[in-house]
Design a protein around this motif. Structure first.
Motif, PDB file in Angstrom:
ATOM      1  N   SER A 172       0.825  -1.212   0.000  1.00 44.42           N
ATOM      2  CA  SER A 172       0.000   0.000   0.000  1.00 44.42           C
ATOM      3  C   SER A 172       0.859   1.261   0.000  1.00 44.42           C
ATOM      4  O   SER A 172       1.982   1.256   0.520  1.00 44.42           O
ATOM      5  CB  SER A 172      -0.927   0.021   1.222  1.00 44.42           C
ATOM      6  N   LYS A 174      -0.007   5.129   1.156  1.00 44.29           N
ATOM      7  CA  LYS A 174      -1.063   5.945   1.783  1.00 44.29           C
ATOM      8  C   LYS A 174      -0.543   7.361   1.954  1.00 44.29           C
ATOM      9  O   LYS A 174       0.419   7.598   2.692  1.00 44.29           O
ATOM     10  CB  LYS A 174      -1.444   5.338   3.131  1.00 44.29           C
ATOM     11  N   THR A 176      -1.387  11.119   3.209  1.00 42.25           N
ATOM     12  CA  THR A 176      -2.287  11.890   4.074  1.00 42.25           C
ATOM     13  C   THR A 176      -1.755  13.315   4.148  1.00 42.25           C
ATOM     14  O   THR A 176      -0.578  13.509   4.456  1.00 42.25           O
ATOM     15  CB  THR A 176      -2.321  11.290   5.497  1.00 42.25           C
ATOM     16  N   GLU A 228     -11.497  11.994   1.888  1.00 40.06           N
ATOM     17  CA  GLU A 228     -11.104  10.583   1.961  1.00 40.06           C
ATOM     18  C   GLU A 228     -11.187   9.941   0.589  1.00 40.06           C
ATOM     19  O   GLU A 228     -12.049  10.286  -0.212  1.00 40.06           O
ATOM     20  CB  GLU A 228     -12.033   9.826   2.931  1.00 40.06           C
ATOM     21  N   ASN A 229     -10.274   8.984   0.349  1.00 38.30           N
ATOM     22  CA  ASN A 229     -10.279   8.222  -0.912  1.00 38.30           C
ATOM     23  C   ASN A 229     -10.492   9.117  -2.116  1.00 38.30           C
ATOM     24  O   ASN A 229     -11.394   8.899  -2.931  1.00 38.30           O
ATOM     25  CB  ASN A 229     -11.357   7.131  -0.875  1.00 38.30           C
ATOM     26  N   ASP A 235      -2.218   7.673  -7.915  1.00 37.23           N
ATOM     27  CA  ASP A 235      -2.460   6.253  -8.210  1.00 37.23           C
ATOM     28  C   ASP A 235      -2.018   5.876  -9.623  1.00 37.23           C
ATOM     29  O   ASP A 235      -1.268   4.910  -9.813  1.00 37.23           O
ATOM     30  CB  ASP A 235      -3.928   5.873  -7.946  1.00 37.23           C
ATOM     31  N   ARG A 248      -3.990   0.130  -4.845  1.00 32.84           N
ATOM     32  CA  ARG A 248      -3.212   0.068  -3.593  1.00 32.84           C
ATOM     33  C   ARG A 248      -2.808   1.459  -3.087  1.00 32.84           C
ATOM     34  O   ARG A 248      -2.119   1.580  -2.084  1.00 32.84           O
ATOM     35  CB  ARG A 248      -1.965  -0.798  -3.798  1.00 32.84           C
ATOM     36  N   THR A 250      -3.948   5.193  -1.778  1.00 25.96           N
ATOM     37  CA  THR A 250      -5.047   6.022  -1.265  1.00 25.96           C
ATOM     38  C   THR A 250      -4.522   7.399  -0.875  1.00 25.96           C
ATOM     39  O   THR A 250      -3.395   7.534  -0.388  1.00 25.96           O
ATOM     40  CB  THR A 250      -5.744   5.394  -0.029  1.00 25.96           C
ATOM     41  N   THR A 281       7.117  -0.591   6.853  1.00 27.91           N
ATOM     42  CA  THR A 281       6.548   0.659   6.336  1.00 27.91           C
ATOM     43  C   THR A 281       7.585   1.764   6.401  1.00 27.91           C
ATOM     44  O   THR A 281       8.195   1.993   7.450  1.00 27.91           O
ATOM     45  CB  THR A 281       5.304   1.079   7.158  1.00 27.91           C
TER      46      THR A 281
END
Length: 330
Positions: A172, A174, A176, A228-229, A235, A248, A250, A281
């Motif tokens: 993944s 991610k 933020t 969100e998302n 991507d 995978r 976000t 990670t």
């Protein structure tokens, strides 16, 4: 490098991002800001424009076209600027509203016969997909177009591409982000693009909102946008780079439109499996003191410099922030 050898840079769009871009450029020796366009006009001075004068004029009169003596009022500002200005590359600090706008601007550059480098800070996956359809035309036109070169997509996507190297398989990515701005009106287009990602909204609906309607909506949320998302081009950029499939990746975050302090630290977390079979990670976190403008405009000009060196080597077409390392602009 003296100003005679400095790369000549133009900025299309003169809202919050375009104005911040002039501030980022002003101490640079290797780049010189010579041109800008907004909806109602353009300004061009081959020895360089003054950010203070330009920003003050824009705020007082509503267009860079009023800048004396270098401004021209025009309803075809981009077209006329391309015809009159000698520029190595443009930062497209334009609102991508509607969602086809950046691709339309790219077509305008192709049709004009202009050759050089374009950089954008596009957000939406679907907008980057439209540019991918123009790859061959951009190449044939002698344009090197760098897309998704802001903060996210951009700085954080590139960091993810580097972080991925520790792993044999990526589980993944991610991203933020936390954005704090004292006053939403300084970044109207950016905030509208963010609202377009919220449930119950889309690009057209957000674009059609009046300033008063945006204001009323922000009153309801206490100035906070929780996203969100999101449909974010990180991507497709990571997928194109062969790092992981887009499902995978976000992207989400919090935007505080009433407080310059970030509501949370912007970061990217890349989780994967190493060749020894360990799951781990990597986290890359941006300093809270860096503003959205610093994290968007800085990389954009780094990618512009990289794009110019590629263009001079005859490499044309469409590239993303995950394919090329930005070069630091001194």
């Amino acid at each position: 490098m003296n100003s005679n050898n400095a790369l000549k840079v133009g900025i299309l769009g003169f809202g919050g991002l375009g104005q911040a871009a002039t501030r980022v450029l002003s101490p640079k020796q290797e780049m010189l800001w010579v041109a800008a366009a907004d909806l109602k006009g353009y300004a061009y001075c081959e020895t360089g424009l003054d950010p203070d004068t330009a920003i003050a004029t824009y705020h007082q009169q509503g267009s860079i076209g009023y800048v004396e003596p270098y401004g021209t009022l025009s309803n075809h500002s981009i077209q006329e600027l391309l015809e009159n200005a000698t520029v190595d590359g443009y930062f497209l600090a334009l609102p991508n509203l509607p969602n086809t706008f950046m691709a339309d601007v790219a077509r305008q550059f192709i049709a004009s016969g202009w050759k050089g480098v374009l950089v954008d800070a596009l957000k939406r996956t679907s907008a980057v997909e439209q540019l991918l359809q123009l790859q061959d035309e951009l190449k044939a036109a002698g344009i090197t177009y760098m897309t998704g070169c802001g903060a996210t997509p951009g700085l954080l996507t590139a960091a993810a591409a580097i972080a991925a190297q520790s792993y044999t398989e990526i589980h993944s990515v991610k991203i933020t982000f936390g954005v704090g701005i004292a006053n939403w009106e300084a970044y109207r287009a950016t905030i509208r693009e963010d609202i377009a990602h919220l449930p119950g909204f889309d690009v057209e609906k957000a674009r059609a909102m009046t300033d008063a309607e945006v204001e009323a909506f922000l009153d309801k949320t206490n100035g906070i946008l929780t996203l969100e998302n999101m449909e974010h081009a990180d991507d497709i950029m990571l997928e194109l780079a062969g790092i992981c499939s887009r499902d995978r990746v976000t992207v989400g975050g919090i935007v505080d439109t009433r407080n310059p302090k970030k509501p949370l630290s912007t970061n990217v977390k890349v989780t994967g499996r190493t060749f020894e079979g360990k799951i781990s990670t990597h986290t890359f976190t941006l300093g809270d003191e860096t503003s959205m403008a610093a994290n968007v405009c800085g990389p954009a000009f780094g990618y512009l410099k990289a794009g110019i060196s590629l263009h001079r080597r005859g490499i044309y077409g469409l590239l993303t922030a995950t394919e090329v390392m930005p070069q630091f602009v001194k």
